[in-house]
Design a protein around this motif. Sequence first.
Motif, PDB file in Angstrom:
ATOM      1  N   ARG A 181      67.630  48.354  52.467  1.00 54.74           N
ATOM      2  CA  ARG A 181      67.681  49.372  53.473  1.00 54.74           C
ATOM      3  C   ARG A 181      67.272  50.636  53.372  1.00 54.74           C
ATOM      4  N   VAL A 182      66.706  51.294  54.555  1.00 48.95           N
ATOM      5  CA  VAL A 182      66.254  52.706  54.375  1.00 48.95           C
ATOM      6  C   VAL A 182      67.323  53.711  55.063  1.00 48.95           C
ATOM      7  N   VAL A 183      67.452  54.821  54.529  1.00 49.12           N
ATOM      8  CA  VAL A 183      68.468  55.693  54.943  1.00 49.12           C
ATOM      9  C   VAL A 183      67.582  57.184  54.971  1.00 49.12           C
ATOM     10  N   ALA A 184      67.988  57.695  56.027  1.00 50.15           N
ATOM     11  CA  ALA A 184      67.096  59.225  56.362  1.00 50.15           C
ATOM     12  C   ALA A 184      68.250  60.183  56.482  1.00 50.15           C
ATOM     13  N   ARG A 185      68.426  61.141  55.712  1.00 47.56           N
ATOM     14  CA  ARG A 185      69.666  62.205  55.810  1.00 47.56           C
ATOM     15  C   ARG A 185      68.953  63.521  55.599  1.00 47.56           C
ATOM     16  N   PRO A 186      69.702  64.609  56.017  1.00 48.27           N
ATOM     17  CA  PRO A 186      69.303  65.868  55.646  1.00 48.27           C
ATOM     18  C   PRO A 186      70.000  66.425  54.202  1.00 48.27           C
ATOM     19  N   PRO A 187      69.280  66.956  53.467  1.00 50.69           N
ATOM     20  CA  PRO A 187      69.905  67.231  52.257  1.00 50.69           C
ATOM     21  C   PRO A 187      70.511  68.917  52.248  1.00 50.69           C
ATOM     22  N   LEU A 190      64.190  67.031  54.256  1.00 48.03           N
ATOM     23  CA  LEU A 190      64.805  65.736  54.466  1.00 48.03           C
ATOM     24  C   LEU A 190      64.620  64.761  53.292  1.00 48.03           C
ATOM     25  N   VAL A 191      65.632  63.788  53.241  1.00 44.64           N
ATOM     26  CA  VAL A 191      65.478  62.863  52.108  1.00 44.64           C
ATOM     27  C   VAL A 191      65.395  61.472  52.621  1.00 44.64           C
ATOM     28  N   ILE A 192      64.416  60.694  52.283  1.00 44.57           N
ATOM     29  CA  ILE A 192      64.461  59.216  52.728  1.00 44.57           C
ATOM     30  C   ILE A 192      64.754  58.514  51.588  1.00 44.57           C
ATOM     31  N   GLU A 193      65.919  57.805  51.593  1.00 47.20           N
ATOM     32  CA  GLU A 193      66.292  56.833  50.507  1.00 47.20           C
ATOM     33  C   GLU A 193      65.980  55.283  50.795  1.00 47.20           C
ATOM     34  N   VAL A 194      65.290  54.683  49.900  1.00 46.66           N
ATOM     35  CA  VAL A 194      65.293  53.205  49.957  1.00 46.66           C
ATOM     36  C   VAL A 194      66.004  52.644  49.029  1.00 46.66           C
ATOM     37  N   ARG A 195      67.206  52.105  49.515  1.00 45.40           N
ATOM     38  CA  ARG A 195      68.199  51.375  48.772  1.00 45.40           C
ATOM     39  C   ARG A 195      68.166  49.719  48.647  1.00 45.40           C
ATOM     40  N   VAL A 196      68.100  49.417  47.567  1.00 48.88           N
ATOM     41  CA  VAL A 196      67.792  47.681  47.345  1.00 48.88           C
ATOM     42  C   VAL A 196      68.652  47.561  46.371  1.00 48.88           C
ATOM     43  N   PRO A 197      69.013  46.169  46.367  1.00 44.50           N
ATOM     44  CA  PRO A 197      70.143  45.511  45.484  1.00 44.50           C
ATOM     45  C   PRO A 197      69.583  45.408  43.961  1.00 44.50           C
ATOM     46  N   LEU A 198      70.696  45.840  43.371  1.00 45.70           N
ATOM     47  CA  LEU A 198      70.359  45.894  41.709  1.00 45.70           C
ATOM     48  C   LEU A 198      70.445  44.443  41.334  1.00 45.70           C
ATOM     49  N   ILE A 199      69.640  44.042  40.395  1.00 40.49           N
ATOM     50  CA  ILE A 199      69.727  42.680  39.569  1.00 40.49           C
ATOM     51  C   ILE A 199      70.668  43.096  38.488  1.00 40.49           C
TER      52      ILE A 199
END
Length: 446
Positions: free
Chosen positions: A421-427, A432-441
């Motif tokens: 998923r992609v998360v955008a948030r104000p730091p 602006l911070v754009i986070e790309v969160r993917v499952p850890l293997i």
Amino acid sequence: MVVILAVVAAVPLANYIATSTSRTLFLSRSNDADWFATMAESPLQSGDIANLRELAVRYHELYNTPVFVVDVDRKVVATSRSGVDVKEPDLATALDSTLAGRLPAEPPALFPWRTGEMVVARPVVNNGRVLGAAVLRVPTEKARDQVQNGLLLLLGGLLISIGAIVIGIVRPITRWVLRPLNDLDNATHQITRGALDTRVSTDGRAPELRRLGDSFNSMALSLHQARQREREFVADASHQLRTPLTSARIHIEGLSRLSPTARFALSDIDRLGRIVQRLSRLAGSDRPGADAESNEEPLDLAQAVKERLVGWKAVYAADDMELIIGEMVPGGVGPELEVDDILDVLLDNASKYGAPPVEVSVTRDGTEVVMSVRDHGLGLGSRDLKKVGERFWRSAHHREMPGTGLGLAIVRSEAARVGGRVVARPPIGGGLVIEVRVPLIDDYDV
């Protein structure tokens, strides 16, 4: 014999129609009786019953249903009409149960030949003590008419069924008519599963069904030919691309020792090579065994990001912008994640819409590996943050600048392919911070 069986089957159906109608009426009026019992609790304690009497009269006028309330001594304290005799057998039986704190039994089924009103009573209770009862005398004429209509329909259906069974033609005709339609339905399911060579027989069918079968076979043939042409095109295109890509890679490898930018181009050539491989797999995706699991090893997201940043540092330096490589925590992710595509979009956006310095980091957060890109620009408002990743959406502050509004939508799609998923948030500190969160293997060996 057929008539006897039909009558035996009709008796419980008739009883069900009468019982169901009676129960529906009883339950609907039971809710009203519960409401009156609740409203009567305070007046029975205080003795002020004027408002309760008005409610009863209004309900009677609206639903044509008499209502009265009695105290624990069976004295009528409020009624919608005069002349209530609490000693009537039906009323007395219902009040015996209600004033004893029990709910009266459900009334018998409303058959058309039965007359009289339905009595619905509910106790008025305060702290477990019975103060009285609220009673509705429900007219049953409409309900009995409904039962009568239902029984007439049942009788009509029974006669029709007996006639059809006696004639004995319904089943053969139905099977003859539906068999080709069943064949067509089965063939449609086969087509949806990918078996595009499925066809239906058109021999010995009615003219209309024969035309329908011919149309279906023509459609299936067109689909099969289109899919075949698609596979051939993809296979030919991927084959034709391999030779120039190999040649370009050989030439650029010689330059990569001298220039970081050339190494950046070499990385793009490798990415094009992977795209060609995916096209080759796509060309064979409809063949047996094409869905077998990939044997590719998990991808170390931190390492892939660091390799891509080599070229981007040169690009940022050429534009006098600072690119900071932050924390890089190893973590395995799905090998199909297009890290280069994602990072290219995020760093390009940061350089165009944000402000330096731009910081890139890879961390772990529970079961997720997080790739984040932060800039120090104006950032986005709370409403805009919710729209990040929507196709063709652009912030009002950036609409005068070149762009399509598809970059972050592509990033979100790429992340979703591996369950991310992609998360955008104000730091803290702005930007602006754009986070790309993917499952850890979990079993990835770093």
